[in-house]
Design an enzyme around this catalytic site. Structure first.
Site: not given
Ligand code: GLY
Length: 305
Positions: A169, A198, A200, A221, A223
């Site tokens: 991310t 999917v 966070d 990190g 998720g």
């Protein structure tokens, strides 16, 4: 008028020594681009978009081209945008053919929608002037080699060890000279993820939260763990209670580990960051986290503690 602030991150994970310089300098460049916009009187939205586009375009990071591949060997991208004046949010998930999903997330934010996924998200972008890229263009040789390694590990039943090794991310928070906040976040998700998985990033309150009356937070990190404690909103709520940014970041990361055993990082900026050097904070319980921020006109970048 207030002094503008920018705070970006390029992921929290066990960044190997050989990749430290690329992560640090990639974050520095993104922060410099955003700061230039802010010092020219640009908006927080334009600043965070520029920072995240720069990191999506930089193959160092797990965002845009160069992202991790899923179990089928494809890239699937998630991104989100939020502004703090009227709390508008835009997010996209599982997008396979857009080079800069953060631009698509901003278009969603500027529409009546909040979250669009997959082919529907791409079609929304095409209707609003974006171009479809080839799904293969998002895939680079480094990630094909890593995917093969993961695949072998998966066959041998050792995938969990690999998951702990890498996560990703990119994200950015900006406060412009009107004291207005925006945040942007973009990811290719975790390595060898299930197609359709999917984390966070597109979940409001988990991967990001922004409120001009309080400040902003962006997560990175693990998720699934981040989503379970709604980490970014938890941080902004702690800011609203009067905690200082550094105290807030340490508190939520400690809580994440204690409550769900998660590994992650978070960046936080408070609404008084324009006149307080310690109006920004960062904490992580991974080995390293790439990040950069401004102190006046100077950009500071770091990867280690
Ligand atoms: N934090 C990014 C993800 O888990 O997808």
């Amino acid at each position: 008028m207030t002094a503008p602030r920018i705070l970006v991150h390029g992921g929290a994970w066990a960044i190997p020594d050989a990749l430290v310089a690329a992560h640090r300098e990639g974050c520095r460049r993104a922060a410099e681009l955003a700061l230039e916009i802010l010092l020219d009187g640009g908006t927080a939205e334009d600043a965070v978009e520029a920072a995240v586009v720069a990191m999506e375009d930089d193959e160092t990071f797990d965002a845009g081209r160069g992202s991790f591949l899923n179990r089928d060997g494809d890239v699937e991208l998630d991104a989100a945008f939020m502004e703090g004046r009227d709390l508008h949010v835009g997010a996209v998930a599982a997008v396979r053919d857009i080079a800069n999903p953060i631009r698509l997330a901003r278009m969603v934010m500027e529409s009546e929608h909040v979250l669009l996924v997959g082919e529907g998200a791409t079609r929304f972008g095409l209707d609003h002037g974006m171009e479809r890229c080839s799904p293969e263009w998002l895939i680079i040789p480094r990630e094909v080699a890593f995917w093969r390694h993961q695949h072998d590990q998966a066959q041998a039943g050792a995938l969990d060890a690999l998951r702990a090794w890498r996560s990703d991310t990119v994200g950015a928070i900006a406060m412009d000279n009107h004291g207005h906040f925006a945040a942007a976040v973009s990811t290719g998700g975790r390595p060898y993820k299930l197609p359709g998985r999917v984390g966070d990033v597109p979940c409001t309150g988990a991967g990001f939260y922004v409120d001009d009356e309080v400040g902003a937070a962006v997560s990175t990190g693990d998720g699934e763990a981040i989503a379970r404690i709604v980490m970014a909103k938890r941080a902004v709520d702690a800011l609203a209670q009067g905690e200082a940014p550094q105290e807030v970041t340490r508190g939520v990361i400690d809580y994440l580990y204690k409550r769900v055993g998660g590994h992650a990082g978070i960046i936080v900026m408070s609404r008084d960051a324009g006149h307080k050097a310690d109006g920004v904070g960062c904490a992580f319980n991974t080995t390293r986290m790439a990040r950069a921020w401004n102190e006046g006109r100077r950009i500071v970048a770091a990867v280690d503690r």
